[in-house]
Design a protein around this motif. Structure first.
Motif, mmCIF file in Angstrom:
data_model
loop_
_atom_site.group_PDB
_atom_site.id
_atom_site.type_symbol
_atom_site.label_atom_id
_atom_site.label_comp_id
_atom_site.label_asym_id
_atom_site.label_seq_id
_atom_site.Cartn_x
_atom_site.Cartn_y
_atom_site.Cartn_z
ATOM 1 N N HIS A 18 12.643 -3.806 -18.076
ATOM 2 C CA HIS A 18 12.714 -3.863 -19.400
ATOM 3 C C HIS A 18 11.798 -3.078 -20.245
ATOM 4 C CE1 HIS A 18 13.714 -6.111 -23.034
ATOM 5 N NE2 HIS A 18 14.531 -6.677 -22.412
ATOM 6 N N PRO A 19 12.373 -2.437 -21.232
ATOM 7 C CA PRO A 19 11.494 -1.699 -21.892
ATOM 8 C C PRO A 19 10.410 -2.406 -23.046
ATOM 9 C CG PRO A 19 13.860 -0.983 -22.323
ATOM 10 C CD PRO A 19 13.896 -2.062 -21.768
ATOM 11 N N ILE A 20 10.526 -3.578 -23.051
ATOM 12 C CA ILE A 20 9.667 -4.450 -23.786
ATOM 13 C C ILE A 20 8.881 -5.251 -22.976
ATOM 14 C CG2 ILE A 20 9.451 -6.200 -25.468
ATOM 15 C CD1 ILE A 20 12.188 -5.337 -26.792
ATOM 16 N N ALA A 21 7.552 -4.905 -22.934
ATOM 17 C CA ALA A 21 6.672 -5.350 -21.802
ATOM 18 C C ALA A 21 6.621 -6.812 -21.666
ATOM 19 C CB ALA A 21 5.160 -5.013 -22.024
ATOM 20 N N THR A 22 6.730 -7.656 -22.686
ATOM 21 C CA THR A 22 6.705 -9.249 -22.791
ATOM 22 C C THR A 22 7.955 -9.730 -22.036
ATOM 23 O OG1 THR A 22 7.478 -9.175 -25.050
ATOM 24 C CG2 THR A 22 4.850 -9.086 -24.608
ATOM 25 N N GLU A 23 8.958 -8.880 -21.995
ATOM 26 C CA GLU A 23 10.247 -9.414 -21.446
ATOM 27 C C GLU A 23 10.161 -9.538 -19.750
ATOM 28 O OE1 GLU A 23 12.624 -10.916 -22.934
ATOM 29 O OE2 GLU A 23 11.469 -10.925 -24.793
ATOM 30 N N ARG A 24 9.124 -8.649 -19.393
ATOM 31 C CA ARG A 24 9.342 -8.364 -17.851
ATOM 32 C C ARG A 24 8.748 -9.664 -17.186
ATOM 33 N NH1 ARG A 24 5.865 -2.924 -18.969
ATOM 34 N NH2 ARG A 24 7.749 -1.968 -20.090
ATOM 35 N N PRO A 25 9.275 -10.046 -16.087
ATOM 36 C CA PRO A 25 8.881 -11.197 -15.147
ATOM 37 C C PRO A 25 7.262 -10.629 -14.629
ATOM 38 C CG PRO A 25 10.359 -9.962 -13.956
ATOM 39 C CD PRO A 25 10.403 -9.298 -15.139
ATOM 40 N N GLN A 26 6.615 -12.119 -14.371
ATOM 41 C CA GLN A 26 5.253 -11.731 -13.891
ATOM 42 C C GLN A 26 5.213 -11.756 -12.348
ATOM 43 O OE1 GLN A 26 2.657 -15.057 -15.656
ATOM 44 N NE2 GLN A 26 2.625 -13.402 -17.684
ATOM 45 N N ALA A 27 3.859 -11.287 -11.859
ATOM 46 C CA ALA A 27 3.956 -11.083 -10.413
ATOM 47 C C ALA A 27 4.269 -12.308 -9.470
ATOM 48 C CB ALA A 27 2.692 -10.353 -9.947
ATOM 49 N N GLN A 28 3.853 -13.283 -10.092
ATOM 50 C CA GLN A 28 4.062 -14.572 -9.122
ATOM 51 C C GLN A 28 5.485 -15.029 -9.203
ATOM 52 O OE1 GLN A 28 1.785 -18.150 -10.768
ATOM 53 N NE2 GLN A 28 2.352 -19.328 -8.600
ATOM 54 N N ALA A 29 6.145 -14.947 -10.331
ATOM 55 C CA ALA A 29 7.603 -15.192 -10.342
ATOM 56 C C ALA A 29 8.432 -14.091 -9.472
ATOM 57 C CB ALA A 29 8.106 -15.104 -11.923
ATOM 58 N N ILE A 30 7.839 -12.884 -9.469
ATOM 59 C CA ILE A 30 8.568 -11.681 -8.788
ATOM 60 C C ILE A 30 8.602 -12.348 -7.348
ATOM 61 C CG2 ILE A 30 8.292 -9.449 -7.996
ATOM 62 C CD1 ILE A 30 7.497 -8.547 -10.734
ATOM 63 N N VAL A 31 7.471 -12.742 -6.654
ATOM 64 C CA VAL A 31 7.419 -13.078 -5.406
ATOM 65 C C VAL A 31 8.314 -14.096 -4.897
ATOM 66 C CG1 VAL A 31 5.970 -14.258 -3.617
ATOM 67 C CG2 VAL A 31 5.113 -12.545 -5.087
ATOM 68 N N GLN A 32 8.722 -15.290 -5.948
ATOM 69 C CA GLN A 32 9.506 -16.372 -5.790
ATOM 70 C C GLN A 32 10.949 -15.867 -5.667
ATOM 71 O OE1 GLN A 32 7.654 -18.893 -8.558
ATOM 72 N NE2 GLN A 32 6.923 -20.124 -6.918
ATOM 73 N N ILE A 33 11.159 -14.917 -6.586
ATOM 74 C CA ILE A 33 12.550 -14.343 -6.792
ATOM 75 C C ILE A 33 12.949 -13.692 -5.691
ATOM 76 C CG2 ILE A 33 14.003 -12.768 -8.299
ATOM 77 C CD1 ILE A 33 12.100 -13.342 -10.580
ATOM 78 N N ILE A 34 12.281 -12.631 -5.227
ATOM 79 C CA ILE A 34 12.597 -11.993 -3.944
ATOM 80 C C ILE A 34 12.820 -12.880 -2.917
ATOM 81 C CG2 ILE A 34 11.679 -10.667 -2.138
ATOM 82 C CD1 ILE A 34 10.076 -8.986 -4.437
ATOM 83 N N SER A 35 12.116 -14.229 -2.488
ATOM 84 C CA SER A 35 12.320 -14.987 -1.565
ATOM 85 C C SER A 35 13.505 -15.823 -1.711
ATOM 86 C CB SER A 35 11.122 -16.053 -1.666
ATOM 87 O OG SER A 35 10.992 -16.596 -2.486
ATOM 88 N N GLY A 36 14.197 -15.811 -2.955
ATOM 89 C CA GLY A 36 15.524 -16.352 -3.410
ATOM 90 C C GLY A 36 14.944 -17.912 -3.669
ATOM 91 N N SER A 37 13.982 -18.361 -3.883
ATOM 92 C CA SER A 37 13.552 -19.664 -4.369
ATOM 93 C C SER A 37 13.708 -19.920 -6.037
ATOM 94 C CB SER A 37 12.276 -20.075 -4.040
ATOM 95 O OG SER A 37 11.168 -19.214 -4.694
#
Length: 688
Positions: free
Chosen positions: A606-625
């Motif tokens: 996302h071009p706007i930095a504050t709209e990007r997910p954070q690392a902790q959420a990314i880990v959970q998104i990749i796991s499918g949770s």
């Protein structure tokens, strides 16, 4: 006096200093702290632990999609470390005494909704701020299934265990743990009328007292009548006592604090008050100063003159050696090893070009074999402007030397020879990710299960750097060529040549004459801020996600677009997202996983930095949770400044704008017309 005479005098002075009697109690210092209200200035919380004004929540007390109650572990530690004994880190110390301490605290361990308990709380003495991965459940945030019982843990804990494992006597006991969750000694609390985790809220006062002369530890516990009432007197008899010599188990310099975990069953693990007194050893040179003053000022002056002469001689002899760097290297934390140059020279066959693994702006990397150890290594001959930026470099190396994560390339050690620095890393047999993604089209493509595992590993590493290490680290150069693969194709994030710690505000690009990095991975705000943030790391990670799934580099002309991300966004808008999947995979991939990763890649881009997910959420998104955030069909325009900005962005951002007008540019053709970008061979860019 001549140089030789001065040197002899200095030698006599040093011998006198060495001949002094053992360290006396007068060399000890006392630290005392009382916490009825807690703050971030003196304490450090390892997520998901939280520091509240009235309590330390060692495990979460509020469930959410991002931080559930179950299977969590956390730590809260005092930021100040303490030296626990004098002399070398072994039993041959010139003094037999170790530090004493007295810690008292009020705890609330309470099961939720009258469910069963789990898992417990511990008072700890640990070597660093790191929280082991997978340390929830029975591991109490202390160890995990791989590390439990290892002497390298260097930890001691007093556990307040509320869940019976196979190795426990019951589900309500206090135990002394050394490098393991299996207690060296444990005592049940059932006979003392203490129920650590009752169905109703109860508060308990605990005293952990350690005598550094007798080398013995005692633990006392009593119920607190009211949460905010006066502390009752300490009981006469301890519930646990044991002989214990800290030396030999913990690091000479260690941290005090708390650790806790939940498993499939949950409970609150809170500390509401904490008093700590530590009688520790200082690093001052008081005895030596007294000796110098005792022998008289003329001798002192002679000794100083000799020292100056020796320093001048050494400087003339080895002008190329940056003494600050050499001294700092020898005192690096994390026990990196000093290698002999001759051994590395032999290991790399005199740095044979045939052993060359790669080359970048920060040095040349060679493959080496330490024959005496049968150990394959990667040797990096550091060439950063002959180490001109010493302070910058040392701060950076201090970060790298302490990083410990299974998905980071491990620094094994270093070598300094004639002003040249060599760093030694684990060797990664399968090379870098880009060589597998972008190899010849006729070669066998990287299988989907390996790609999925690599993505998960890199996400875990980024989460560690951003949230789990004791400093918030930004990598600043996330890309496929910096992701290494071990013998099992597990990802190891490497090349921390650009890494910086946010806590030391060393995120600026000013020393690099612009914005270093590789086009396609650099977040648009970096060109305006002149600084890296966690959000810019996330942007680069989004580029990695797309190239792993698509098998194309971020800066690839495809479908009429100059950048991969714009093409994928177009396919998303057209409802043909899966057309972006690497054609070489055919149908050998998991549709749901591929779609999830592609959408996550767009969300991170996302071009706007504050709209990007954070690392902790990314880990959970990749796991499918956790579900992927909403990705709009049209790529948003970049806006500067983006409002509202995240707190860490505000603290890090700098810009040369002279007013606060908003402006936007289309990122689909970002850089069009620039002579820098017209040459397809250009990867590293500088904006002055």
């Amino acid at each position: 006096m001549g140089l030789a005479t001065n040197l002899r005098i200095l030698a006599v002075v040093l011998c006198l200093a060495a001949a002094q009697p053992p360290i006396s109690a007068n060399s000890l210092k006392t630290f005392t702290a009382k916490y009825g209200a807690f703050d971030d200035n003196s304490l450090f919380a390892k997520a998901p632990a939280l520091i509240g004004p009235n309590a330390l929540q060692i495990t979460p007390d509020t469930a959410s999609n991002l931080i559930p109650f179950t299977n969590q572990s956390g730590r809260v530690l005092l930021k100040q470390p303490f030296k626990l004994w004098k002399g070398p880190n072994n039993n041959s110390s010139c003094t037999d005494r170790v530090a004493s301490f007295n810690s008292s605290f009020l705890i609330n361990i309470c099961r939720l909704n009258n469910d069963s308990t789990g898992e417990g709380l511990a008072f700890v003495l640990v070597p660093d701020f790191n929280l082991p991965n997978n340390s929830s459940g029975q591991y109490l945030g202390l160890t995990n299934s791989t590390t439990d019982g290892l002497a390298s843990n260097h930890l001691i804990a007093v556990e307040f265990d509320t869940f019976k494992q196979d190795f426990d006597a019951d589900d309500n006991h206090v135990g002394l743990n050394i490098n393991s969750v299996v207690s060296k000694k444990a005592e049940s609390l059932n006979q003392s009328g203490v129920q650590l985790s009752p169905t109703e809220a109860k508060f308990y006062n605990v005293w952990v007292e350690y005598d550094g002369v007798k080398k013995a530890i005692q633990v006392y516990i009593i119920e607190q009548p009211e949460k905010d009432g006066a502390t009752p007197p300490r009981p006469d008899s301890p519930v646990l006592e044991e002989d214990l010599d800290l030396r030999g188990w913990v690091d000479q310099i260690s941290y005090f604090g708390f650790s806790a975990s939940t498993g499939n069953t949950i409970e609150l693990n809170c500390v509401l008050r904490w008093n700590l007194t530590v009688e520790y050893f200082s690093d001052d040179n008081g005895p030596l100063i007294k000796i110098l003053l005792g022998v008289g000022l003329p001798v002192v002056a002679a000794a100083v003159a000799a020292a100056v002469a020796v320093a001048y001689y050494c400087r003339r002899k080895k002008r190329s050696m940056p003494i600050n760097i050499l001294g700092a290297l020898k005192s690096l934390p994390g026990t990196p090893r000093e290698f002999e140059f001759k051994d590395l020279k032999k290991a790399t066959n005199n740095f044979d070009v045939k052993k060359k693994l790669g080359q970048g702006g920060y040095g040349v990397v060679y493959k080496g074999l330490l024959q005496n150890e049968g150990l394959e290594v990667a040797v990096k001959w550091f060439s950063r402007g002959n180490l001109k930026d010493q302070d910058d470099f040392l701060a950076e190396l201090m970060i790298i030397s302490r990083l410990r994560h299974k998905h980071l390339v491990r620094l094994l050690g270093w070598c300094h020879k004639n002003g040249k620095l060599l760093l030694v890393y684990d060797y990664m047999p399968n090379g870098s990710l880009d060589k597998h993604l972008f190899s010849d089209s006729n070669s066998k493509p990287l299988r989907w299960n390996l790609r999925s595992n690599i993505i998960s590993g890199v996400a875990s590493a980024v989460h560690y750097l951003h949230n789990e290490y004791d400093k918030r680290v930004v990598h600043r150069d996330l890309k496929a060529s910096n992701i290494m693969l071990d013998s099992n194709f597990n990802a190891r994030l490497g090349d921390f040549g650009l890494a910086r710690a946010l806590d030391t505000e060393m995120t600026s690009y000013k020393e690099a004459k612009g914005v270093p990095g590789t086009m396609g991975y650099i977040a648009p705000e970096c060109f305006h801020m002149g600084k890296a943030t966690q959000q810019s790391d996330i942007y680069a990670f989004g580029a990695v996600l797309l190239e792993v799934v698509c098998g194309l580099r971020p800066r690839t002309e495809v479908g009429g677009f100059q950048f991969l991300v714009d093409w994928v966004w177009y396919l998303h808008r057209e409802g043909r997202l899966l057309d972006a999947v690497d054609k070489r995979l055919g149908e050998e991939y998991v549709v749901e996983e591929a779609e999830r990763v592609l959408l996550l890649g767009l969300a991170c881009s996302h071009p706007i930095a504050t709209e990007r997910p954070q690392a902790q959420a990314i880990v959970q998104i990749i796991s499918g949770s956790v579900a992927v955030p909403h990705v709009p069909p049209f790529k948003p325009a970049f806006v500067w400044p983006s409002m509202p900005m995240a707190l860490e962005d505000i603290s890090q951002a700098t810009t040369t704008m002279t007013d606060t007008r908003f402006f936007s540019i289309s990122t689909s053709n970002f850089g069009t017309g620039s002579t820098l970008l017209e040459n397809s061979e250009v990867n590293e860019i500088e904006l002055i």
